[in-house]
Structures are given as structure tokens and as C-alpha cells.
Design a protein around this motif. Structure first.
Motif, PDB file in Angstrom:
ATOM      1  N   PHE A  60      43.871 -94.617 -23.689  1.00  0.00           N
ATOM      2  CA  PHE A  60      43.645 -95.834 -22.794  1.00  0.00           C
ATOM      3  C   PHE A  60      42.526 -96.683 -23.209  1.00  0.00           C
ATOM      4  N   VAL A  61      41.422 -95.822 -23.439  1.00  0.00           N
ATOM      5  CA  VAL A  61      40.168 -96.363 -23.556  1.00  0.00           C
ATOM      6  C   VAL A  61      40.294 -97.161 -25.086  1.00  0.00           C
ATOM      7  N   LEU A  62      40.584 -96.426 -26.042  1.00  0.00           N
ATOM      8  CA  LEU A  62      40.763 -96.802 -27.327  1.00  0.00           C
ATOM      9  C   LEU A  62      41.640 -98.194 -27.455  1.00  0.00           C
ATOM     10  N   ILE A  63      42.804 -98.179 -26.686  1.00  0.00           N
ATOM     11  CA  ILE A  63      43.529 -99.392 -26.644  1.00  0.00           C
ATOM     12  C   ILE A  63      43.001-100.421 -26.032  1.00  0.00           C
ATOM     13  N   LEU A  64      42.238-100.381 -24.874  1.00  0.00           N
ATOM     14  CA  LEU A  64      41.599-101.139 -24.230  1.00  0.00           C
ATOM     15  C   LEU A  64      40.456-101.832 -25.237  1.00  0.00           C
ATOM     16  N   LEU A  65      39.774-100.903 -25.917  1.00  0.00           N
ATOM     17  CA  LEU A  65      38.576-101.376 -26.788  1.00  0.00           C
ATOM     18  C   LEU A  65      39.177-102.027 -28.102  1.00  0.00           C
ATOM     19  N   ALA A  66      40.307-101.939 -28.417  1.00  0.00           N
ATOM     20  CA  ALA A  66      40.959-102.595 -29.540  1.00  0.00           C
ATOM     21  C   ALA A  66      41.256-103.925 -29.044  1.00  0.00           C
ATOM     22  N   GLY A  67      42.160-103.819 -27.844  1.00  0.00           N
ATOM     23  CA  GLY A  67      42.425-105.356 -27.209  1.00  0.00           C
ATOM     24  C   GLY A  67      41.186-106.379 -26.941  1.00  0.00           C
ATOM     25  N   ILE A  68      40.257-105.604 -26.292  1.00  0.00           N
ATOM     26  CA  ILE A  68      39.206-106.408 -26.037  1.00  0.00           C
ATOM     27  C   ILE A  68      38.447-107.007 -27.602  1.00  0.00           C
ATOM     28  N   GLU A  69      38.277-106.036 -28.441  1.00  0.00           N
ATOM     29  CA  GLU A  69      37.627-106.537 -29.355  1.00  0.00           C
ATOM     30  C   GLU A  69      38.447-107.423 -30.418  1.00  0.00           C
ATOM     31  N   LEU A  70      39.700-107.455 -30.162  1.00  0.00           N
ATOM     32  CA  LEU A  70      40.632-108.338 -30.968  1.00  0.00           C
ATOM     33  C   LEU A  70      40.579-109.868 -30.248  1.00  0.00           C
ATOM     34  N   TRP A  71      40.333-109.742 -28.997  1.00  0.00           N
ATOM     35  CA  TRP A  71      40.445-110.870 -28.072  1.00  0.00           C
ATOM     36  C   TRP A  71      38.832-111.495 -28.478  1.00  0.00           C
ATOM     37  N   GLY A  72      38.030-110.759 -29.082  1.00  0.00           N
ATOM     38  CA  GLY A  72      36.676-111.690 -29.318  1.00  0.00           C
ATOM     39  C   GLY A  72      35.406-110.940 -28.356  1.00  0.00           C
ATOM     40  N   GLY A  73      35.730-110.141 -27.626  1.00  0.00           N
ATOM     41  CA  GLY A  73      34.949-109.508 -26.662  1.00  0.00           C
ATOM     42  C   GLY A  73      33.402-108.876 -27.452  1.00  0.00           C
ATOM     43  N   ASN A  74      32.385-109.117 -26.848  1.00  0.00           N
ATOM     44  CA  ASN A  74      31.011-108.619 -27.231  1.00  0.00           C
ATOM     45  C   ASN A  74      30.864-107.320 -27.926  1.00  0.00           C
ATOM     46  N   ARG A  75      30.694-107.232 -29.196  1.00  0.00           N
ATOM     47  CA  ARG A  75      30.991-105.734 -29.693  1.00  0.00           C
ATOM     48  C   ARG A  75      29.765-104.882 -29.462  1.00  0.00           C
ATOM     49  N   LEU A  76      28.599-105.681 -28.805  1.00  0.00           N
ATOM     50  CA  LEU A  76      27.264-104.742 -28.772  1.00  0.00           C
ATOM     51  C   LEU A  76      27.899-104.354 -27.194  1.00  0.00           C
ATOM     52  N   ALA A  77      28.343-104.968 -26.418  1.00  0.00           N
ATOM     53  CA  ALA A  77      28.474-104.428 -24.909  1.00  0.00           C
ATOM     54  C   ALA A  77      29.613-103.166 -25.100  1.00  0.00           C
ATOM     55  N   LEU A  78      30.733-103.635 -25.798  1.00  0.00           N
ATOM     56  CA  LEU A  78      31.841-102.763 -26.387  1.00  0.00           C
ATOM     57  C   LEU A  78      31.264-101.310 -26.831  1.00  0.00           C
ATOM     58  N   GLN A  79      30.615-101.489 -27.746  1.00  0.00           N
ATOM     59  CA  GLN A  79      29.866-100.270 -28.479  1.00  0.00           C
ATOM     60  C   GLN A  79      28.993 -99.535 -27.477  1.00  0.00           C
ATOM     61  N   ALA A  80      28.491-100.027 -26.494  1.00  0.00           N
ATOM     62  CA  ALA A  80      27.633 -99.200 -25.524  1.00  0.00           C
ATOM     63  C   ALA A  80      28.588 -98.586 -24.675  1.00  0.00           C
ATOM     64  N   ILE A  81      29.817 -99.343 -24.208  1.00  0.00           N
ATOM     65  CA  ILE A  81      30.571 -98.770 -23.350  1.00  0.00           C
ATOM     66  C   ILE A  81      31.335 -97.788 -24.119  1.00  0.00           C
ATOM     67  N   ALA A  82      31.645 -97.746 -25.311  1.00  0.00           N
ATOM     68  CA  ALA A  82      32.097 -96.778 -26.033  1.00  0.00           C
ATOM     69  C   ALA A  82      31.357 -95.682 -26.310  1.00  0.00           C
ATOM     70  N   ALA A  83      30.095 -95.897 -26.370  1.00  0.00           N
ATOM     71  CA  ALA A  83      29.150 -94.628 -26.405  1.00  0.00           C
ATOM     72  C   ALA A  83      29.118 -94.009 -25.044  1.00  0.00           C
ATOM     73  N   ILE A  84      29.030 -94.826 -24.086  1.00  0.00           N
ATOM     74  CA  ILE A  84      29.070 -93.531 -22.705  1.00  0.00           C
ATOM     75  C   ILE A  84      30.318 -93.016 -22.527  1.00  0.00           C
ATOM     76  N   PHE A  85      31.348 -93.678 -22.932  1.00  0.00           N
ATOM     77  CA  PHE A  85      32.638 -92.876 -22.859  1.00  0.00           C
ATOM     78  C   PHE A  85      32.488 -91.346 -23.909  1.00  0.00           C
ATOM     79  N   ILE A  86      31.934 -91.514 -24.771  1.00  0.00           N
ATOM     80  CA  ILE A  86      31.988 -90.332 -25.828  1.00  0.00           C
ATOM     81  C   ILE A  86      30.919 -89.585 -25.198  1.00  0.00           C
ATOM     82  N   MET A  87      29.851 -89.884 -24.683  1.00  0.00           N
ATOM     83  CA  MET A  87      29.090 -88.992 -23.944  1.00  0.00           C
ATOM     84  C   MET A  87      29.557 -88.357 -22.721  1.00  0.00           C
ATOM     85  N   ALA A  88      30.356 -88.991 -22.008  1.00  0.00           N
ATOM     86  CA  ALA A  88      30.815 -88.480 -20.726  1.00  0.00           C
ATOM     87  C   ALA A  88      32.141 -87.449 -21.129  1.00  0.00           C
TER      88      ALA A  88
END
Length: 130
Positions: A60-88
């Protein structure tokens, strides 16, 4: 060509994390001579559930990341959120190893849930503004 560096790096991290989770199970299987199931071993069961829980959440997280990134979401914010997920997702299986580590499980569960809710909310906001 559209590139998805956040999604790709996150998927790579998830793949490596899944290998680590599986290796923790394999070591116990060898140690306790259990080829299928948990053999009644509580620690093996907890480690199996930790990996299963990861597998239940990561797509779910990977699909949401891809969709938001494709939509043009802020990559720095996405990377921070992804890092939090991996640490969690690293904290969660540590917390599953026993009651003395329970706090790590809670941190992992809460971090994963917050990331998923944040990404889902972001995705809904993008769609609503479309």
C-alpha cells in the motif's frame, strides 16, 4: 520517460528489509529444526508474523508513493515519509521479539499507520483537486 526515484529507492529498501526479515526466520528454523509452520515455537511465530505484517503493509505504501510521485508530489517530502516507514518497519520486528522490546513494536505500528494515513490523505487531496 517518467522516473520514480523515491518509489524505486523505497522498493529497494523494502526488498532488502524483507530479506532481513526472512533471514531471521530461517535462522530460527535451522536452530529449532522446523521446516514448515512455527513448530510451536513462540519466537518463530512472532518473527513470521512480523514478516507477514510487513508484507501486508508495504504494498500500500509503495503504491501510494508511486501514485503521488507520478502526480508530481514533492519528492523530498515523499523521501522523508518513506524513510519514516522503513525505520518503523525495522522497529516493529524488533519489538515482536519479546515483551521487553514491546515499545519498539508500538513505535513501528504507529509509524507505519501514520505514514499510510498521511500518504492516503495526500493522494485523496490530489484527486479532490483534480
Amino acid at each position: 520517460m517518467t522516473q520514480l526515484p523515491v518509489t524505486l529507492s523505497s522498493a529497494a529498501a523494502c526488498a532488502l528489509l524483507n530479506i532481513w526479515l526472512g533471514s531471521r526466520i530461517s535462522r530460527l528454523r535451522g536452530q529449532f529444526k522446523v521446516s514448515v509452520g512455527d513448530g510451536g515455537n513462540d519466537l518463530l511465530l512472532r518473527r513470521m508474523r512480523a514478516q507477514a505484517n510487513f508484507i501486508e503493509n508495504a504494498p500500500f505504501v509503495l503504491i501510494l508513493l508511486a501514485g503521488i510521485e507520478l502526480w508530481g508530489g514533492n519528492r523530498l517530502a515523499l523521501q522523508a515519509i518513506a524513510a519514516i516507514f522503513i525505520m518503523a518497519r525495522i522497529a516493529h520486528p524488533i519489538g515482536m521479539d519479546g515483551p521487553q522490546f514491546r515499545r519498539w513494536r508500538m513505535v513501528g505500528m504507529m509509524g507505519s499507520a501514520l505514514v499510510t494515513v498521511a500518504l492516503a490523505g495526500w493522494a485523496i487531496a490530489l484527486i479532490a483537486g483534480y
